[in-house]
Scaffold this active site. Structure first.
Site, PDB file in Angstrom:
ATOM      1  N   ASP A 141      41.773  43.753  39.851  1.00  0.00           N
ATOM      2  CA  ASP A 141      42.040  42.541  39.075  1.00  0.00           C
ATOM      3  C   ASP A 141      41.312  42.569  37.741  1.00  0.00           C
ATOM      4  O   ASP A 141      41.009  41.527  37.158  1.00  0.00           O
ATOM      5  CB  ASP A 141      41.606  41.309  39.883  1.00  0.00           C
ATOM      6  CG  ASP A 141      42.119  40.016  39.286  1.00  0.00           C
ATOM      7  OD1 ASP A 141      41.531  38.943  39.537  1.00  0.00           O
ATOM      8  OD2 ASP A 141      43.127  40.069  38.536  1.00  0.00           O
ATOM      9  N   LYS A 144      44.209  45.585  32.946  1.00  0.00           N
ATOM     10  CA  LYS A 144      45.408  46.084  33.629  1.00  0.00           C
ATOM     11  C   LYS A 144      45.662  47.557  33.359  1.00  0.00           C
ATOM     12  O   LYS A 144      46.145  48.254  34.240  1.00  0.00           O
ATOM     13  CB  LYS A 144      46.630  45.236  33.246  1.00  0.00           C
ATOM     14  CG  LYS A 144      46.405  43.731  33.432  1.00  0.00           C
ATOM     15  CD  LYS A 144      45.739  43.385  34.764  1.00  0.00           C
ATOM     16  CE  LYS A 144      45.076  42.015  34.748  1.00  0.00           C
ATOM     17  NZ  LYS A 144      44.184  41.780  35.910  1.00  0.00           N
ATOM     18  N   ASN A 170      48.506  40.721  39.233  1.00  0.00           N
ATOM     19  CA  ASN A 170      49.126  40.730  37.905  1.00  0.00           C
ATOM     20  C   ASN A 170      50.055  41.905  37.622  1.00  0.00           C
ATOM     21  O   ASN A 170      50.162  42.346  36.466  1.00  0.00           O
ATOM     22  CB  ASN A 170      48.042  40.714  36.813  1.00  0.00           C
ATOM     23  CG  ASN A 170      47.043  39.632  37.020  1.00  0.00           C
ATOM     24  OD1 ASN A 170      45.870  39.906  37.236  1.00  0.00           O
ATOM     25  ND2 ASN A 170      47.487  38.381  36.981  1.00  0.00           N
ATOM     26  N   GLU A 199      48.765  32.506  38.150  1.00  0.00           N
ATOM     27  CA  GLU A 199      47.911  31.409  38.627  1.00  0.00           C
ATOM     28  C   GLU A 199      48.132  30.114  37.827  1.00  0.00           C
ATOM     29  O   GLU A 199      48.183  30.102  36.612  1.00  0.00           O
ATOM     30  CB  GLU A 199      46.420  31.793  38.570  1.00  0.00           C
ATOM     31  CG  GLU A 199      45.948  32.421  37.291  1.00  0.00           C
ATOM     32  CD  GLU A 199      46.019  33.938  37.328  1.00  0.00           C
ATOM     33  OE1 GLU A 199      46.876  34.474  38.057  1.00  0.00           O
ATOM     34  OE2 GLU A 199      45.277  34.591  36.603  1.00  0.00           O
TER      35      GLU A 199
END
Ligand SMILES: O=C(c1ccccc1)c1ccc(O)c(O)c1[N+](=O)[O-]
Ligand SMILES: [Mg+2]
Length: 221
Positions: A141, A144, A170, A199
């Protein structure tokens, strides 16, 4: 100087959550992010998927890449069996400082080792510094475009065993296209997408769960 969003989140936790009650800390952060200021915690919707994977794996050793304010750290740690260990890596010292206080407020500091630094530098130190042989679960997390290089690094260092689970946040938004292509195409992983939302929003996002069937898989028979 003006407070940061993580600092305002921590103040909200101290005002509204009960010490030693992880669920109340999780709920306070979700309330803050939904009704006051958005922040990049995995959140309540994807959080229930994370919970179900943690319960399914019931890991002895967990690595979290990207602590931020400690929200997913708490979601994982509250579900760990006695003696199970969670190591979480955070690059940003200010975020790490907030996360330590959030984790302590929840009373979970004895289950968590928060280490400041870059994952690329720290992953090679897992054995010597933390006595970890391999991880049963890794929650990705952090930045990326570090998902793939860090996964390759863990493979090469033998930190993944047959059945190790990688769970990546993600994979749609902001997205981790190279990582996704790798785990979905490599014979080394059995990969599955859990559709959800970014989220606290209605934007599509999801978690990719990839099981490492073992180093032998994908190599010449
Ligand atoms: O990269 C962002 C991001 C990009 C732009 C603006 C705000 C956040 C982000 C968004 C949602 C996440 O769940 C998450 O983990 C991240 N992150 O930084 O790791
Ligand atoms: Mg995320």
């Amino acid at each position: 100087t003006r407070s940061s969003r993580p600092q305002r989140m921590l103040a909200h936790v101290k005002r509204h959550a009960a010490r030693g009650d992880p669920q109340s800390v999780i709920d306070a952060i979700d309330y803050f992010c939904r009704h006051k200021e958005w922040a990049m915690n995995v959140g309540d919707e994807k959080g229930t998927i994370l919970d179900s994977v943690v319960c399914e794996v019931s890991p002895g050793a967990v690595l979290e890449l990207g602590t931020y304010c400690g929200y997913s750290t708490m979601r994982i740690a509250r579900l760990l069996a006695p003696g199970a260990r969670l190591i979480t890596l955070e690059f940003n010292p200010a975020n790490a400082a907030v996360a330590r206080q959030v984790i302590a407020w929840a009373g979970l500091e004895h289950k968590v080792q928060l280490v400041e630094g870059s994952s690329g530098d720290l992953i090679p130190q897992m054995r010597e510094k933390f006595g970890i042989d391999s991880f049963d679960l890794v929650f990705l997390d952090h930045w990326k475009d570090w998902y793939l290089p860090d996964t390759r690094l863990m493979e090469e260092l033998g930190l993944l065993h047959k059945g190790s689970v990688l769970l990546a946040d993600n994979v749609i938004c902001p997205g981790a296209p190279e990582y996704l292509a790798y785990v979905r195409s490599s014979p080394r992983y059995d990969s599955r997408y859990f559709k959800s939302h970014l989220e606290y929003t209605y934007v599509e996002d999801g978690l990719e769960k990839s099981v490492f069937p073992g180093a032998s898989a994908g190599s010449r028979p």
